[in-house]
Design a protein around this motif. Sequence first.
Motif, PDB file in Angstrom:
ATOM      1  N   THR A 252       0.833  -1.208   0.000  1.00  0.00           N
ATOM      2  CA  THR A 252       0.000   0.000   0.000  1.00  0.00           C
ATOM      3  C   THR A 252       0.862   1.250   0.000  1.00  0.00           C
ATOM      4  OG1 THR A 252      -1.692  -1.206   1.220  1.00  0.00           O
ATOM      5  CG2 THR A 252      -1.854   1.191   1.210  1.00  0.00           C
ATOM      6  N   LEU A 253       1.968   1.190   0.786  1.00  0.00           N
ATOM      7  CA  LEU A 253       2.868   2.338   0.818  1.00  0.00           C
ATOM      8  C   LEU A 253       3.462   2.611  -0.564  1.00  0.00           C
ATOM      9  CD1 LEU A 253       4.744   1.800   4.202  1.00  0.00           C
ATOM     10  CD2 LEU A 253       3.146   3.640   3.641  1.00  0.00           C
ATOM     11  N   GLU A 254       3.841   1.522  -1.209  1.00  0.00           N
ATOM     12  CA  GLU A 254       4.397   1.711  -2.563  1.00  0.00           C
ATOM     13  C   GLU A 254       3.368   2.343  -3.501  1.00  0.00           C
ATOM     14  OE1 GLU A 254       5.766  -2.066  -3.786  1.00  0.00           O
ATOM     15  OE2 GLU A 254       7.480  -2.122  -2.396  1.00  0.00           O
ATOM     16  N   GLU A 255       2.128   1.860  -3.415  1.00  0.00           N
ATOM     17  CA  GLU A 255       1.076   2.431  -4.268  1.00  0.00           C
ATOM     18  C   GLU A 255       0.852   3.903  -3.941  1.00  0.00           C
ATOM     19  OE1 GLU A 255      -2.304   0.008  -3.669  1.00  0.00           O
ATOM     20  OE2 GLU A 255      -1.517  -1.717  -4.783  1.00  0.00           O
ATOM     21  N   LEU A 256       0.852   4.235  -2.609  1.00  0.00           N
ATOM     22  CA  LEU A 256       0.656   5.630  -2.207  1.00  0.00           C
ATOM     23  C   LEU A 256       1.799   6.509  -2.697  1.00  0.00           C
ATOM     24  CD1 LEU A 256      -0.697   5.185   1.447  1.00  0.00           C
ATOM     25  CD2 LEU A 256      -1.982   5.980  -0.557  1.00  0.00           C
ATOM     26  N   GLU A 257       3.022   5.958  -2.601  1.00  0.00           N
ATOM     27  CA  GLU A 257       4.160   6.742  -3.072  1.00  0.00           C
ATOM     28  C   GLU A 257       4.053   7.017  -4.585  1.00  0.00           C
ATOM     29  OE1 GLU A 257       7.554   4.528  -1.925  1.00  0.00           O
ATOM     30  OE2 GLU A 257       7.513   5.184   0.181  1.00  0.00           O
ATOM     31  N   LEU A 258       3.651   5.987  -5.312  1.00  0.00           N
ATOM     32  CA  LEU A 258       3.463   6.183  -6.761  1.00  0.00           C
ATOM     33  C   LEU A 258       2.365   7.210  -7.046  1.00  0.00           C
ATOM     34  CD1 LEU A 258       3.742   2.482  -8.001  1.00  0.00           C
ATOM     35  CD2 LEU A 258       5.439   4.308  -8.257  1.00  0.00           C
ATOM     36  N   LEU A 259       1.273   7.116  -6.263  1.00  0.00           N
ATOM     37  CA  LEU A 259       0.169   8.042  -6.447  1.00  0.00           C
ATOM     38  C   LEU A 259       0.585   9.467  -6.114  1.00  0.00           C
ATOM     39  CD1 LEU A 259      -2.791   8.464  -7.164  1.00  0.00           C
ATOM     40  CD2 LEU A 259      -3.384   7.940  -4.780  1.00  0.00           C
ATOM     41  N   ILE A 260       1.344   9.611  -5.029  1.00  0.00           N
ATOM     42  CA  ILE A 260       1.827  10.942  -4.646  1.00  0.00           C
ATOM     43  C   ILE A 260       2.744  11.508  -5.728  1.00  0.00           C
ATOM     44  CG2 ILE A 260       3.301  12.153  -2.998  1.00  0.00           C
ATOM     45  CD1 ILE A 260       2.139  10.328  -0.821  1.00  0.00           C
ATOM     46  N   LYS A 261       3.603  10.600  -6.216  1.00  0.00           N
ATOM     47  CA  LYS A 261       4.504  11.045  -7.274  1.00  0.00           C
ATOM     48  C   LYS A 261       3.718  11.505  -8.501  1.00  0.00           C
ATOM     49  CE  LYS A 261       8.541   9.508  -9.868  1.00  0.00           C
ATOM     50  NZ  LYS A 261       9.470   8.390 -10.138  1.00  0.00           N
ATOM     51  N   ASN A 298      -2.841  15.222  -1.071  1.00  0.00           N
ATOM     52  CA  ASN A 298      -1.417  14.921  -0.913  1.00  0.00           C
ATOM     53  C   ASN A 298      -1.012  14.910   0.570  1.00  0.00           C
ATOM     54  OD1 ASN A 298       1.225  14.428  -1.600  1.00  0.00           O
ATOM     55  ND2 ASN A 298       1.714  16.573  -2.003  1.00  0.00           N
ATOM     56  N   ALA A 299      -1.530  15.888   1.328  1.00  0.00           N
ATOM     57  CA  ALA A 299      -1.222  15.926   2.769  1.00  0.00           C
ATOM     58  C   ALA A 299      -1.750  14.685   3.476  1.00  0.00           C
ATOM     59  CB  ALA A 299      -1.812  17.200   3.383  1.00  0.00           C
ATOM     60  N   GLU A 300      -3.010  14.300   3.085  1.00  0.00           N
ATOM     61  CA  GLU A 300      -3.576  13.093   3.685  1.00  0.00           C
ATOM     62  C   GLU A 300      -2.747  11.855   3.349  1.00  0.00           C
ATOM     63  OE1 GLU A 300      -7.537  12.887   2.321  1.00  0.00           O
ATOM     64  OE2 GLU A 300      -8.282  14.511   3.624  1.00  0.00           O
ATOM     65  N   LEU A 301      -2.286  11.791   2.112  1.00  0.00           N
ATOM     66  CA  LEU A 301      -1.459  10.640   1.719  1.00  0.00           C
ATOM     67  C   LEU A 301      -0.132  10.631   2.486  1.00  0.00           C
ATOM     68  CD1 LEU A 301      -2.081  10.630  -2.143  1.00  0.00           C
ATOM     69  CD2 LEU A 301      -2.929   8.974  -0.467  1.00  0.00           C
ATOM     70  N   GLU A 302       0.419  11.830   2.684  1.00  0.00           N
ATOM     71  CA  GLU A 302       1.676  11.890   3.448  1.00  0.00           C
ATOM     72  C   GLU A 302       1.461  11.441   4.903  1.00  0.00           C
ATOM     73  OE1 GLU A 302       3.132  15.804   3.047  1.00  0.00           O
ATOM     74  OE2 GLU A 302       3.946  15.493   1.015  1.00  0.00           O
ATOM     75  N   ARG A 303       0.321  11.883   5.506  1.00  0.00           N
ATOM     76  CA  ARG A 303       0.025  11.438   6.873  1.00  0.00           C
ATOM     77  C   ARG A 303      -0.168   9.922   6.927  1.00  0.00           C
ATOM     78  NH1 ARG A 303      -3.074  16.220   7.027  1.00  0.00           N
ATOM     79  NH2 ARG A 303      -4.984  15.042   6.586  1.00  0.00           N
ATOM     80  N   SER A 304      -0.867   9.388   5.938  1.00  0.00           N
ATOM     81  CA  SER A 304      -1.074   7.932   5.898  1.00  0.00           C
ATOM     82  C   SER A 304       0.251   7.196   5.749  1.00  0.00           C
ATOM     83  CB  SER A 304      -2.008   7.574   4.754  1.00  0.00           C
ATOM     84  OG  SER A 304      -3.258   8.176   4.926  1.00  0.00           O
ATOM     85  N   LEU A 305       1.122   7.760   4.905  1.00  0.00           N
ATOM     86  CA  LEU A 305       2.437   7.139   4.732  1.00  0.00           C
ATOM     87  C   LEU A 305       3.249   7.171   6.027  1.00  0.00           C
ATOM     88  CD1 LEU A 305       4.570   5.892   2.890  1.00  0.00           C
ATOM     89  CD2 LEU A 305       5.271   8.224   2.245  1.00  0.00           C
ATOM     90  N   HIS A 306       3.164   8.310   6.747  1.00  0.00           N
ATOM     91  CA  HIS A 306       3.907   8.416   8.019  1.00  0.00           C
ATOM     92  C   HIS A 306       3.377   7.420   9.055  1.00  0.00           C
ATOM     93  CE1 HIS A 306       6.206  10.284  11.197  1.00  0.00           C
ATOM     94  NE2 HIS A 306       5.077  10.419  11.917  1.00  0.00           N
TER      95      HIS A 306
END
Length: 353
Positions: A252-261, A298-306
């Motif tokens: 999921t983190l990888e997918e989120l990172e790709l999505l953020i990118k 993007n902020a929400e995705l960063e919080r989820s990643l953290h």
Amino acid sequence: SRREQPIFSTRAHVFQIDPATKRNWIPASKHALTVSYFYDATRNVYRIISVGGTKAIINSTITPNMTFTKTSQKFGQWADSRANTVYGLGFASEQHLSQFAEKFQEVKEAARLAREKSQDKTELTNPALNITSHQVLPSPIISSNGPGEDKLFRSQSADVEITTEKERLKKMLSEGSVSEVQWEAEFFSLQDNNNKLVAALHEANANVDQWKKQLAAYQEETETLRQRVAELESQGAHDSSSENNKEELSQTLEELELLIKAKDEEIQMLKSQKCGRWEAEGEREETLQKLQELETRNAELERSLHLAEQTLAETLAEREKIQNEVTKVAEIMDVKIFELSEIRQGLAKLVES
């Protein structure tokens, strides 16, 4: 008394012959007593004396006609006609018996010499007793000391009968009561050994009870450790499921990172295109609103990643802690199992002994 001095002392179990049976021995005390030779320089007399408490157990004056007989390796006896009894001594070793017998022979010889000197002096001072060796009396009279220091007179034939009776009594004591003497002599040493064995048995029983308590404590602790191992194993099984969750989180983190990118690229593209699209106000507002939404997303995705990274770190730390606990418990189990095996071997040896 002050005029008597001890010349030899030893330790022995004291016995006297039973006056009723003249065969069995009666112990004078439960423990070994001090038996001493005393010499009275005033009267030139030797005595054997042994005192138990305030009572004189042995008070025997040595005469030349007495004989000390060894009836076993640790037991000896002699008859005292004045005391009308037979004394027996049980020694701790054959060496002590030999020393006492040698001293008895020396004292007996000294008593004989003292009597001969006394008789010589009496013959020199009393002319009526000077009889030549060529004179033969039809009924010779021989004097001897009896009980109570009184002088008795008997014929030579009566003396021969008494001597025969003494020899018969000595033979009876030496032949008929050998087994009783040996058993009585070893009786107290066996009692001492028995007391030592009883004390050792009590100590062994105390040690066994202590070992049993320690074994029960070890068994209880082992059971607790087994339960702890079972819990850790179940927790390890739970950790395996957590491992699957960790993989899903990583994906999921990888997918989120790709999505953020991708969103960052889209934002950059929108920013680059923003200057050319200010012409339409409605389009601008829509673009700004979309941009704000993208930034919020993007902020929400960063919080989820953290949060996902923090959860992953905590999961890894907990797993490492559990592995350390399992290792420690396994080491403790090995030590306890080794101690239990040693205790069981000790109990087995104690039961065999």
